[in-house]
Design an enzyme around this catalytic site. Sequence first.
Site, PDB file in Angstrom:
ATOM      1  NE  ARG A  52      -4.285  -1.454   0.405  1.00 23.49           N
ATOM      2  CZ  ARG A  52      -5.305  -1.494   1.257  1.00 23.49           C
ATOM      3  NH1 ARG A  52      -5.441  -0.570   2.161  1.00 23.49           N
ATOM      4  NH2 ARG A  52      -6.175  -2.446   1.176  1.00 23.49           N
ATOM      5  NE  ARG A 106      -7.800   5.019   2.245  1.00 27.42           N
ATOM      6  CZ  ARG A 106      -8.687   4.204   2.825  1.00 27.42           C
ATOM      7  NH1 ARG A 106      -9.914   4.617   3.044  1.00 27.42           N
ATOM      8  NH2 ARG A 106      -8.327   3.001   3.198  1.00 27.42           N
ATOM      9  NE  ARG A 124     -10.546   7.029  -3.555  1.00 25.68           N
ATOM     10  CZ  ARG A 124     -11.768   7.356  -3.208  1.00 25.68           C
ATOM     11  NH1 ARG A 124     -12.397   8.323  -3.831  1.00 25.68           N
ATOM     12  NH2 ARG A 124     -12.394   6.689  -2.266  1.00 25.68           N
ATOM     13  CG  ASP A 159      -8.811  -3.432  -4.219  1.00 26.39           C
ATOM     14  OD1 ASP A 159      -8.274  -2.712  -3.367  1.00 26.39           O
ATOM     15  OD2 ASP A 159      -9.567  -4.387  -3.931  1.00 26.39           O
TER      16      ASP A 159
HETATM   17  O1  CP3 Z   1       0.104  -1.672  -2.404  1.00 26.49           O
HETATM   18  C1  CP3 Z   1      -0.194  -0.753  -3.218  1.00 26.49           C
HETATM   19  O2  CP3 Z   1       0.174   0.419  -3.093  1.00 26.49           O
HETATM   20  C2  CP3 Z   1      -0.979  -1.115  -4.482  1.00 26.49           C
HETATM   21  C3  CP3 Z   1      -2.363  -0.930  -4.397  1.00 26.49           C
HETATM   22  C4  CP3 Z   1      -3.248  -1.864  -3.582  1.00 26.49           C
HETATM   23  C5  CP3 Z   1      -4.512  -1.454  -3.106  1.00 26.49           C
HETATM   24  N1  CP3 Z   1      -5.148  -2.543  -2.587  1.00 26.49           N
HETATM   25  C6  CP3 Z   1      -5.018  -0.092  -3.219  1.00 26.49           C
HETATM   26  C7  CP3 Z   1      -6.163   0.317  -2.396  1.00 26.49           C
HETATM   27  C8  CP3 Z   1      -3.107  -3.215  -3.255  1.00 26.49           C
HETATM   28  C9  CP3 Z   1      -1.911  -4.133  -3.463  1.00 26.49           C
HETATM   29  C10 CP3 Z   1      -4.324  -3.628  -2.638  1.00 26.49           C
HETATM   30  C11 CP3 Z   1      -4.574  -5.014  -2.217  1.00 26.49           C
HETATM   31  C12 CP3 Z   1      -5.756  -5.286  -1.397  1.00 26.49           C
HETATM   32  N2  CP3 Z   1      -7.019  -4.777  -1.508  1.00 26.49           N
HETATM   33  C13 CP3 Z   1      -5.794  -6.233  -0.362  1.00 26.49           C
HETATM   34  C14 CP3 Z   1      -4.648  -7.120   0.009  1.00 26.49           C
HETATM   35  C15 CP3 Z   1      -3.702  -6.430   0.898  1.00 26.49           C
HETATM   36  C16 CP3 Z   1      -4.129  -6.401   2.327  1.00 26.49           C
HETATM   37  O3  CP3 Z   1      -4.365  -5.306   2.820  1.00 26.49           O
HETATM   38  O4  CP3 Z   1      -4.189  -7.487   2.914  1.00 26.49           O
HETATM   39  C17 CP3 Z   1      -7.096  -6.255   0.176  1.00 26.49           C
HETATM   40  C18 CP3 Z   1      -7.581  -7.093   1.349  1.00 26.49           C
HETATM   41  C19 CP3 Z   1      -7.866  -5.336  -0.568  1.00 26.49           C
HETATM   42  C20 CP3 Z   1      -9.323  -5.040  -0.424  1.00 26.49           C
HETATM   43  C21 CP3 Z   1      -9.496  -3.626  -0.060  1.00 26.49           C
HETATM   44  N3  CP3 Z   1      -9.434  -2.598  -0.982  1.00 26.49           N
HETATM   45  C22 CP3 Z   1      -9.689  -3.057   1.226  1.00 26.49           C
HETATM   46  C23 CP3 Z   1      -9.840  -3.854   2.503  1.00 26.49           C
HETATM   47  C24 CP3 Z   1      -9.718  -1.674   1.060  1.00 26.49           C
HETATM   48  C25 CP3 Z   1      -9.798  -0.625   2.132  1.00 26.49           C
HETATM   49  C26 CP3 Z   1     -11.160  -0.101   2.318  1.00 26.49           C
HETATM   50  C27 CP3 Z   1     -11.165   1.036   3.343  1.00 26.49           C
HETATM   51  O5  CP3 Z   1     -12.024   1.906   3.179  1.00 26.49           O
HETATM   52  O6  CP3 Z   1     -10.330   1.020   4.248  1.00 26.49           O
HETATM   53  C28 CP3 Z   1      -9.561  -1.405  -0.316  1.00 26.49           C
HETATM   54  C29 CP3 Z   1      -9.520  -0.091  -0.962  1.00 26.49           C
HETATM   55  C30 CP3 Z   1      -8.165   0.356  -1.388  1.00 26.49           C
HETATM   56  N4  CP3 Z   1      -7.291  -0.427  -2.105  1.00 26.49           N
HETATM   57  C31 CP3 Z   1      -7.582   1.638  -1.198  1.00 26.49           C
HETATM   58  C32 CP3 Z   1      -6.348   1.634  -1.843  1.00 26.49           C
HETATM   59  C33 CP3 Z   1      -5.366   2.767  -1.998  1.00 26.49           C
HETATM   60  C34 CP3 Z   1      -8.250   2.824  -0.514  1.00 26.49           C
HETATM   61  C35 CP3 Z   1      -9.294   3.339  -1.442  1.00 26.49           C
HETATM   62  C36 CP3 Z   1      -9.591   4.795  -1.304  1.00 26.49           C
HETATM   63  O7  CP3 Z   1      -8.922   5.610  -1.985  1.00 26.49           O
HETATM   64  O8  CP3 Z   1     -10.546   5.136  -0.583  1.00 26.49           O
END
Ligand code: CP3
Length: 360
Positions: free
Chosen positions: A35, A39, A48, A84
């Site tokens: 990540r 954010r 965003r 994602d």
């Molecule tokens: O690592 C990186 O920088 C690359 C981008 C990346 C994102 N998600 C961007 C993201 C990667 C590799 C992921 C993987 C991902 N997504 C996982 C596996 C990693 C882990 O954390 O175990 C999982 C479980 C997800 C599913 C997911 N997507 C979740 C749980 C969330 C968060 C929701 C929240 O509101 O907290 C997301 C959204 C997400 N994925 C964001 C980002 C930057 C935030 C979205 C936003 O801008 O609001």
Amino acid sequence: MPDDASVLSPALRDSHFLRACRGEPSTRTPVWLMRQAGRYMKEYREVRAGRSFLELCKDAALAAEVTDYAQRRIDADAAIIFADILLILEALGLPLDYVAGDGPQFARRIAGAADVAALRSPAAAAADCTYVADAVRLCRARLPHDIPLIGFSGGPFTLAAYAIEGGASRACQATKALMWGEPAVFGRLCGILVEALIPYLRAQVAAGAQVLQIFESWAGHAATADYRLHVLPHLTTLVAALPRGVPVILFGAHSAHLLPLWREAGATVIGCDHQTDLAAAWQSLGGPGRIAIQGNLDPALLLAPRETLLSAADACVAAAGGRPGHIFNLGHGVAKETDVEQVVALIAHVHRRSARPMLG
Ligand code: CP3
């Protein structure tokens, strides 16, 4: 199709990160952070603003820009494509929404055989996600020539769990109920996921990703025997179908008990969460020279005083002992409350502290 590592440019082939993936010595420990584009970065929040997260993922030019910007801002030794793990589920026919504060939510969830049968074809789902490969291609063209780009997907248990639970879940109870109650249906679901993930990941490599990471984030909920019986065959099929010579990193949270299984599945690099003792885990997997290890600083340390953060980073570098095959990372993703200057200081510090002459 680059099915073989020999097509790498010398700058990429000799990068700190790819040397570590192959277990070769390097003049410093490579660092990237899960990540790293997200954010916690002001510039990300600006991009965003005014568009949804899914819109950003599907805009290949912007996704490439966000990926490239984050790598440069923090001086990471690798970039990870902005996307994602849940995009492929949406393409399989499960409508997805990211609800502010509540995380991802699916309008429909998989409850039984009929829902699995109603999923779209895996090939069509992968074809719908070509915007990810497009972002990889655009990003590869922007990144510094010596910075590898990581493509990724979720792992079979984690994606099945999202599809079955309909969103994040504390204990994956519905997932386990289906896995135990209707193992053939659970197996069909995992089979469909893997059938979609193979072309999805291969397309990322063809577009310019040098490494793949499989996020099996939720697999830690499964006991070893259940994972071995119900999931490992699917994971093994997935890893075996990926392009030869492309390192595969397998990561999960709370997953110390699964690391040996991921090694069996064919992973090149094992991701270690921060609850796990990195030195002991590496040793039990065969140690340096046998497999590479990634991790494992507690991401909450980025919220701690600077001296605390840096001395914990020293301990993490020391746990790997400067041996070839360590990739410094967090034990999970960067928290959105993190100050970007802490991240910059951490990476500069690890680069300094791990600097060593090229031996061997
Ligand atoms: O690592 C990186 O920088 C690359 C981008 C990346 C994102 N998600 C961007 C993201 C990667 C590799 C992921 C993987 C991902 N997504 C996982 C596996 C990693 C882990 O954390 O175990 C999982 C479980 C997800 C599913 C997911 N997507 C979740 C749980 C969330 C968060 C929701 C929240 O509101 O907290 C997301 C959204 C997400 N994925 C964001 C980002 C930057 C935030 C979205 C936003 O801008 O609001």
